[in-house]
Write a protein that holds these residues in place. Structure first.
Motif, PDB file in Angstrom:
ATOM      1  N   UNK A 217       0.823  -1.212   0.000  1.00  0.00           N
ATOM      2  CA  UNK A 217       0.000   0.000   0.000  1.00  0.00           C
ATOM      3  C   UNK A 217       0.856   1.260   0.000  1.00  0.00           C
ATOM      4  N   UNK A 218       1.918   1.256   0.795  1.00  0.00           N
ATOM      5  CA  UNK A 218       2.741   2.455   0.958  1.00  0.00           C
ATOM      6  C   UNK A 218       3.701   2.685  -0.208  1.00  0.00           C
ATOM      7  N   UNK A 219       4.045   1.612  -0.942  1.00  0.00           N
ATOM      8  CA  UNK A 219       5.032   1.737  -2.024  1.00  0.00           C
ATOM      9  C   UNK A 219       4.494   1.131  -3.319  1.00  0.00           C
ATOM     10  N   UNK A 220       3.482   1.767  -3.915  1.00  0.00           N
ATOM     11  CA  UNK A 220       2.880   1.204  -5.132  1.00  0.00           C
ATOM     12  C   UNK A 220       3.843   1.192  -6.318  1.00  0.00           C
ATOM     13  N   UNK A 221       4.918   1.962  -6.262  1.00  0.00           N
ATOM     14  CA  UNK A 221       5.871   2.004  -7.376  1.00  0.00           C
ATOM     15  C   UNK A 221       6.779   0.788  -7.425  1.00  0.00           C
ATOM     16  N   UNK A 222       6.842   0.039  -6.337  1.00  0.00           N
ATOM     17  CA  UNK A 222       7.681  -1.168  -6.293  1.00  0.00           C
ATOM     18  C   UNK A 222       6.864  -2.375  -6.747  1.00  0.00           C
ATOM     19  N   UNK A 223       7.547  -3.355  -7.341  1.00  0.00           N
ATOM     20  CA  UNK A 223       6.894  -4.597  -7.769  1.00  0.00           C
ATOM     21  C   UNK A 223       7.076  -5.659  -6.693  1.00  0.00           C
ATOM     22  N   UNK A 224       5.978  -6.087  -6.099  1.00  0.00           N
ATOM     23  CA  UNK A 224       6.001  -7.126  -5.079  1.00  0.00           C
ATOM     24  C   UNK A 224       5.670  -8.452  -5.749  1.00  0.00           C
ATOM     25  N   UNK A 225       6.658  -9.333  -5.807  1.00  0.00           N
ATOM     26  CA  UNK A 225       6.539 -10.566  -6.579  1.00  0.00           C
ATOM     27  C   UNK A 225       6.162 -11.772  -5.730  1.00  0.00           C
ATOM     28  N   UNK A 226       6.039 -11.596  -4.420  1.00  0.00           N
ATOM     29  CA  UNK A 226       5.641 -12.702  -3.564  1.00  0.00           C
ATOM     30  C   UNK A 226       6.780 -13.682  -3.322  1.00  0.00           C
ATOM     31  N   UNK A 227       6.426 -14.780  -2.687  1.00  0.00           N
ATOM     32  CA  UNK A 227       7.401 -15.816  -2.363  1.00  0.00           C
ATOM     33  C   UNK A 227       7.848 -16.541  -3.625  1.00  0.00           C
ATOM     34  N   UNK A 228       9.148 -16.789  -3.736  1.00  0.00           N
ATOM     35  CA  UNK A 228       9.704 -17.553  -4.848  1.00  0.00           C
ATOM     36  C   UNK A 228      10.716 -18.562  -4.324  1.00  0.00           C
ATOM     37  N   UNK A 229      10.887 -19.634  -5.065  1.00  0.00           N
ATOM     38  CA  UNK A 229      11.921 -20.603  -4.733  1.00  0.00           C
ATOM     39  C   UNK A 229      12.401 -21.273  -6.013  1.00  0.00           C
ATOM     40  N   UNK A 230      13.430 -22.092  -5.899  1.00  0.00           N
ATOM     41  CA  UNK A 230      13.912 -22.849  -7.046  1.00  0.00           C
ATOM     42  C   UNK A 230      14.372 -21.975  -8.189  1.00  0.00           C
ATOM     43  N   UNK A 231      14.002 -22.390  -9.399  1.00  0.00           N
ATOM     44  CA  UNK A 231      14.452 -21.708 -10.597  1.00  0.00           C
ATOM     45  C   UNK A 231      13.916 -20.278 -10.683  1.00  0.00           C
ATOM     46  N   UNK A 232      12.679 -20.062 -10.203  1.00  0.00           N
ATOM     47  CA  UNK A 232      12.107 -18.715 -10.235  1.00  0.00           C
ATOM     48  C   UNK A 232      12.936 -17.750  -9.397  1.00  0.00           C
ATOM     49  N   UNK A 233      13.376 -18.201  -8.224  1.00  0.00           N
ATOM     50  CA  UNK A 233      14.200 -17.352  -7.373  1.00  0.00           C
ATOM     51  C   UNK A 233      15.558 -17.102  -8.017  1.00  0.00           C
ATOM     52  N   UNK A 234      16.156 -18.147  -8.574  1.00  0.00           N
ATOM     53  CA  UNK A 234      17.449 -17.983  -9.242  1.00  0.00           C
ATOM     54  C   UNK A 234      17.352 -16.977 -10.379  1.00  0.00           C
ATOM     55  N   UNK A 235      16.268 -17.014 -11.131  1.00  0.00           N
ATOM     56  CA  UNK A 235      16.082 -16.067 -12.231  1.00  0.00           C
ATOM     57  C   UNK A 235      15.898 -14.641 -11.722  1.00  0.00           C
ATOM     58  N   UNK A 236      15.251 -14.498 -10.571  1.00  0.00           N
ATOM     59  CA  UNK A 236      15.099 -13.150 -10.003  1.00  0.00           C
ATOM     60  C   UNK A 236      16.443 -12.578  -9.603  1.00  0.00           C
ATOM     61  N   UNK A 237      17.294 -13.406  -8.981  1.00  0.00           N
ATOM     62  CA  UNK A 237      18.639 -12.949  -8.645  1.00  0.00           C
ATOM     63  C   UNK A 237      19.418 -12.576  -9.908  1.00  0.00           C
TER      64      UNK A 237
END
Length: 342
Positions: A217-237
């Motif tokens: 709510x306070x930071x609508x300009x940021x993208x909140x992607x939720x919990x990630x693990x495995x390959x999805x997390x590696x790709x985010x890094x």
């Protein structure tokens, strides 16, 4: 060996403690050891007030029989929660040795959430829990010195590692800067210090926690992607220009190693954790001006970041853990008909 790990932190929780224990268990089993994790999933539990994703075991009288039935060669108490205390009590009553670990800055976390509780109370709690431990494992030399100054003894080094097969380097940085946070969305992580910054490009937040709704709510300009693990997390890094690590209280910060393994440099405050993981101006930039650290980290060499992370494996971490474990002196944990109730 038959190795028992008692931990209040385990699946389905997602945090650095669980990640470290998962990696440890996998490596120990690959080395031929029989490992059991005694966790809240083995008992009845209730959600922790203000932290509902953290389960608190309540049928603690079952802990002793569970230890006895496994008949371990060594026992490690990974956390100072209800399960840790119950196992500690059962082992001490029988004169059996154990190791323990300090994974978090518990006094600082408690003080952040309830400022009226003094830090000295938190450290008294740690001293009492760990005093009978034969080896209190900590992740860095700096932490060993700090905890020793607080009166904790028998401190041993147990360094953390990174999964190089999962977290692979991507040496081409995004065209437009991407500043990434990965971790729990909770007050003690100091996330607003990052989200309040004026930075070029995009801010991304990976993770979940009690502050997620208010932060979205306070930071609508940021993208909140939720919990990630495995390959999805590696790709985010790998898809980030810089990992921003705003915490001032973490004992280590495993996500920094995971980011570096993907070639992503880190921006952080010059505090314990970052000071132990990062090489200033090489794999990260640490500055009391976090915004300045973020902008300077954009200039770091991603290949060098990946090379540094590749030197730290979970196998080496597991061997260090094993070297610190005290055996139960060859004594069984007792016979069912000979034990008093817990």
């Amino acid at each position: 060996m038959r190795i028992l790990i008692v931990s209040d932190a385990w699946h389905p929780q997602v945090n650095g403690v669980v990640t470290s224990l998962q990696a440890l268990v996998g490596e120990l089993r690959s080395l031929g050891h029989l490992v059991k994790v005694l966790s809240p999933q083995d008992f009845n539990h209730l959600p922790c007030p203000s932290y509902p994703e953290i389960p608190l075991t309540w049928d603690l009288w079952r802990v002793g029989p569970a230890i006895r039935d496994f008949r371990p060669d060594c026992v490690h108490l990974a956390t100072e929660g209800p399960l840790g205390w119950a196992a500690r009590r059962w082992l001490m009553r029988r004169g059996l040795v154990f190791s323990s670990a300090i994974h978090t800055r518990f006094p600082e976390y408690v003080h952040t959430r309830w400022s009226w509780l003094p830090l000295s109370w938190g450290y008294a709690y740690l001293r009492r829990f760990h005093r009978p431990s034969q080896a209190v494992l900590v992740s860095t030399e700096r932490l060993r010195e700090e905890f020793a100054a607080q009166g904790l003894g028998r401190l041993r080094l147990w360094r953390k590692g990174v999964d190089g097969a999962r977290f692979r380097p991507q040496l081409q940085a995004p065209v437009a800067p991407v500043f990434l946070y990965v971790g729990r969305l909770a007050a003690e992580k100091n996330l607003r210090a990052f989200l309040d910054l004026e930075l070029p490009g995009e801010k991304r937040v990976v993770g979940d926690g009690p502050e997620r709704t208010v932060l979205e709510h306070d930071y609508p300009q940021a993208r909140f992607l939720g919990f990630q693990q495995g390959e999805a997390l590696a790709q985010s890094f790998a898809g980030a220009s810089v990992l921003v690590f705003p915490s001032r209280t973490d004992t280590f910060g495993l996500v920094m190693l995971e980011a570096l393994a993907c070639g992503t440099p880190v921006a952080a405050f010059p505090v314990a954790g970052p000071l132990d993981v990062l090489e200033q101006g090489v794999t990260g930039v640490m500055d009391e001006d976090l915004g300045q650290a973020c902008r300077a980290a954009l200039q770091l060499d991603r290949a060098v970041c990946a090379e540094h992370a590749a030197r730290q494996s979970w196998r080496a971490s597991a061997l260090e853990f094993l070297a610190a474990q005290p055996l139960l002196d060859g004594e069984p944990c007792g016979e069912p008909d000979a034990l008093p109730s817990t």
